[in-house]
Design a protein around this motif. Structure first.
Motif, PDB file in Angstrom:
ATOM      1  N   ARG A  28      23.857  -9.569  13.767  1.00 15.12           N
ATOM      2  CA  ARG A  28      23.266 -10.765  13.134  1.00 15.12           C
ATOM      3  C   ARG A  28      21.820 -10.458  12.771  1.00 15.12           C
ATOM      4  NH1 ARG A  28      26.399 -15.754  12.614  1.00 15.12           N
ATOM      5  NH2 ARG A  28      28.349 -15.099  13.535  1.00 15.12           N
ATOM      6  N   MET A  29      21.239 -11.237  11.891  1.00 17.28           N
ATOM      7  CA  MET A  29      19.860 -10.979  11.467  1.00 17.28           C
ATOM      8  C   MET A  29      18.906 -10.882  12.647  1.00 17.28           C
ATOM      9  SD  MET A  29      18.757 -12.569   7.933  1.00 17.28           S
ATOM     10  CE  MET A  29      20.048 -13.133   6.884  1.00 17.28           C
ATOM     11  N   SER A  30      19.075 -11.797  13.607  1.00 16.73           N
ATOM     12  CA  SER A  30      18.160 -11.839  14.745  1.00 16.73           C
ATOM     13  C   SER A  30      18.345 -10.623  15.652  1.00 16.73           C
ATOM     14  CB  SER A  30      18.402 -13.107  15.556  1.00 16.73           C
ATOM     15  OG  SER A  30      19.769 -13.156  15.907  1.00 16.73           O
TER      16      SER A  30
ATOM     17  N   ARG B 255      18.792  -7.592  14.563  1.00 19.34           N
ATOM     18  CA  ARG B 255      18.545  -6.417  13.730  1.00 19.34           C
ATOM     19  C   ARG B 255      17.807  -5.267  14.448  1.00 19.34           C
ATOM     20  NH1 ARG B 255      20.187  -3.049  10.262  1.00 19.34           N
ATOM     21  NH2 ARG B 255      18.764  -2.372   8.661  1.00 19.34           N
ATOM     22  N   PRO B 256      16.708  -5.517  15.186  1.00 14.50           N
ATOM     23  CA  PRO B 256      15.995  -4.394  15.781  1.00 14.50           C
ATOM     24  C   PRO B 256      16.870  -3.573  16.737  1.00 14.50           C
ATOM     25  CG  PRO B 256      14.664  -6.381  15.868  1.00 14.50           C
ATOM     26  CD  PRO B 256      16.022  -6.792  15.400  1.00 14.50           C
ATOM     27  N   GLN B 257      17.661  -4.278  17.594  1.00 18.19           N
ATOM     28  CA  GLN B 257      18.534  -3.558  18.511  1.00 18.19           C
ATOM     29  C   GLN B 257      19.601  -2.796  17.728  1.00 18.19           C
ATOM     30  OE1 GLN B 257      17.544  -6.682  18.758  1.00 18.19           O
ATOM     31  NE2 GLN B 257      18.046  -7.575  20.758  1.00 18.19           N
ATOM     32  N   ALA B 258      20.084  -3.425  16.624  1.00 16.89           N
ATOM     33  CA  ALA B 258      21.157  -2.806  15.848  1.00 16.89           C
ATOM     34  C   ALA B 258      20.690  -1.476  15.263  1.00 16.89           C
ATOM     35  CB  ALA B 258      21.613  -3.751  14.750  1.00 16.89           C
ATOM     36  N   ILE B 259      19.450  -1.435  14.789  1.00 16.50           N
ATOM     37  CA  ILE B 259      18.928  -0.188  14.224  1.00 16.50           C
ATOM     38  C   ILE B 259      18.851   0.875  15.327  1.00 16.50           C
ATOM     39  CG2 ILE B 259      16.891   0.930  13.246  1.00 16.50           C
ATOM     40  CD1 ILE B 259      16.351  -1.715  11.780  1.00 16.50           C
ATOM     41  N   ALA B 260      18.383   0.434  16.499  1.00 17.26           N
ATOM     42  CA  ALA B 260      18.248   1.381  17.600  1.00 17.26           C
ATOM     43  C   ALA B 260      19.616   1.951  18.000  1.00 17.26           C
ATOM     44  CB  ALA B 260      17.617   0.675  18.797  1.00 17.26           C
ATOM     45  N   ALA B 261      20.664   1.108  17.891  1.00 13.57           N
ATOM     46  CA  ALA B 261      21.992   1.547  18.328  1.00 13.57           C
ATOM     47  C   ALA B 261      22.706   2.388  17.278  1.00 13.57           C
ATOM     48  CB  ALA B 261      22.850   0.323  18.661  1.00 13.57           C
ATOM     49  N   ALA B 262      22.269   2.288  16.024  1.00 13.67           N
ATOM     50  CA  ALA B 262      23.008   2.934  14.936  1.00 13.67           C
ATOM     51  C   ALA B 262      22.876   4.466  14.992  1.00 13.67           C
ATOM     52  CB  ALA B 262      22.487   2.421  13.601  1.00 13.67           C
TER      53      ALA B 262
ATOM     54  N   ILE C  64      28.724 -11.511   6.418  1.00  8.69           N
ATOM     55  CA  ILE C  64      27.877 -10.561   5.681  1.00  8.69           C
ATOM     56  C   ILE C  64      26.560 -11.241   5.311  1.00  8.69           C
ATOM     57  CG2 ILE C  64      27.664  -9.162   3.581  1.00  8.69           C
ATOM     58  CD1 ILE C  64      30.799  -8.915   3.679  1.00  8.69           C
ATOM     59  N   ALA C  65      26.666 -12.525   4.923  1.00  5.63           N
ATOM     60  CA  ALA C  65      25.460 -13.265   4.538  1.00  5.63           C
ATOM     61  C   ALA C  65      24.497 -13.416   5.714  1.00  5.63           C
ATOM     62  CB  ALA C  65      25.846 -14.644   3.996  1.00  5.63           C
ATOM     63  N   ALA C  66      25.025 -13.341   6.931  1.00  3.13           N
ATOM     64  CA  ALA C  66      24.179 -13.545   8.121  1.00  3.13           C
ATOM     65  C   ALA C  66      23.616 -12.236   8.671  1.00  3.13           C
ATOM     66  CB  ALA C  66      24.997 -14.250   9.209  1.00  3.13           C
ATOM     67  N   THR C  67      23.835 -11.130   7.952  1.00  3.12           N
ATOM     68  CA  THR C  67      23.295  -9.858   8.426  1.00  3.12           C
ATOM     69  C   THR C  67      22.208  -9.375   7.463  1.00  3.12           C
ATOM     70  OG1 THR C  67      23.827  -7.598   9.073  1.00  3.12           O
ATOM     71  CG2 THR C  67      25.051  -8.477   7.229  1.00  3.12           C
ATOM     72  N   ALA C  68      21.354  -8.497   7.973  1.00  2.00           N
ATOM     73  CA  ALA C  68      20.286  -7.973   7.122  1.00  2.00           C
ATOM     74  C   ALA C  68      20.537  -6.515   6.763  1.00  2.00           C
ATOM     75  CB  ALA C  68      18.948  -8.116   7.836  1.00  2.00           C
ATOM     76  N   LEU C  69      21.801  -6.115   6.748  1.00  2.00           N
ATOM     77  CA  LEU C  69      22.115  -4.723   6.404  1.00  2.00           C
ATOM     78  C   LEU C  69      21.760  -4.440   4.942  1.00  2.00           C
ATOM     79  CD1 LEU C  69      25.527  -4.282   8.243  1.00  2.00           C
ATOM     80  CD2 LEU C  69      23.402  -3.081   8.735  1.00  2.00           C
TER      81      LEU C  69
END
Ligand code: G
Ligand code: MN
Length: 251
Positions: free
Chosen positions: A240-242, A244-251, A74-79
């Motif tokens: 992971r934090m790095s 993040r941009p892809q994660a937002i796109a996939a959400a 959790i600490a390694a994510t920017a959620l």
């Protein structure tokens, strides 16, 4: 993505989203422990591992190892910091003489996550989970500032008795009661009474194990506020934090 060894078992954790059924926005995540053999060839069933650890007297160690791993992930994510994080606790840990209060709080502080909104899920596995046991257990978590959930309501030892004794902030309706709720008058009638109950006592209701659009629709129609299940999101690694941009796109 594994970095913790317990004997020849490699532990991992995954995260399953809990969704606000009114807005379809994320309410939080449940942390789920996973494990494989050291060579990666064998996947251990988490429930079997818990039983084995209980029999060997290493339940507390396993529980804490999964918790510590989850906190580091959790600490390694920017959620969003506003999310709620649901941790499963096997209440049989209370029998371990090494149990001390504050492990989770200390791990959170050390990871810079002092403000994390934590919900402790008390499970259905413990046949001894009675009023006296709850009285010993719940204050430990309340003192650390955590909310309490009764997991798997309606299954195993998570009975209506436990519900009224525990008075949890959250109740998670067991997936066996959710399965086919769109087609079963008894399940639907029970759900209606639980929605009313939750409303009256100010408890959050989370429906677990939602797999079909019709189940989801039936739950929403009855005003169930939160849901979880393969339809809404499979358990998986956090971005992971790095990433993040892809994660937002996939959400
Ligand atoms: O006891 P608890 O509710 O914490 O168990 C969660 C388990 O249920 C996890 O192992 C998770 O993978 C599984 N699970 C989560 N969502 C679903 C679902 O929609 N269907 C089924 N069959 N299992 C699910
Ligand atoms: Mn759970």
């Amino acid at each position: 993505m594994t970095d913790l060894l317990l004997g020849d078992v490699v532990l991992d954790v995954v995260f399953q989203p809990i969704v606000d059924l009114e807005t379809f926005g994320p309410f939080g995540y449940e942390v789920l422990g996973r494990a494989t053999s050291a060579d990666g060839a064998h996947v251990h069933r988490p429930d079997h591992l818990l039983e084995q650890a209980h029999a060997q007297g290493t339940l507390l160690r396993l529980d804490r190892a999964w918790r510590a791993l989850a906190i580091s992930r959790i600490a390694a994510t920017a959620l969003s910091p506003h999310l709620h994080w649901f941790f499963n606790v096997d209440t049989r840990c209370i029998d371990d003489p090494e149990l001390t209060s504050g492990f989770t709080r200390a791990a959170l502080e050390a990871a810079g996550l002092g403000d994390l909104r934590v919900v402790i899920e008390l499970g259905e596995r413990d046949p001894l989970l009675d009023r006296a046991r709850l009285a010993r257990l719940v204050p430990r978590y309340a003192q650390q500032g955590f909310s309490i959930a009764l997991d798997d309501l309606g299954a195993g030892h998570a009975s209506l008795n436990r519900l009224v004794e525990l008075r949890p902030d959250v109740a998670k309706l067991d997936m066996a009661l959710v399965r086919g709720i769109d087609r079963d008058a008894y399940r639907l009638a029970l759900l209606k009474s639980l929605v009313r109950f939750a409303d009256e006592v100010g408890m959050c209701l989370v429906a677990e194990g939602i797999e079909t659009p019709s189940e989801l629709e039936a739950l929403r129609r009855q005003g169930v506020r939160f849901g979880q299940g393969f339809l809404l999101g499979r358990p998986r690694a956090l971005p992971r934090m790095s990433e993040r941009p892809q994660a937002i796109a996939a959400a």
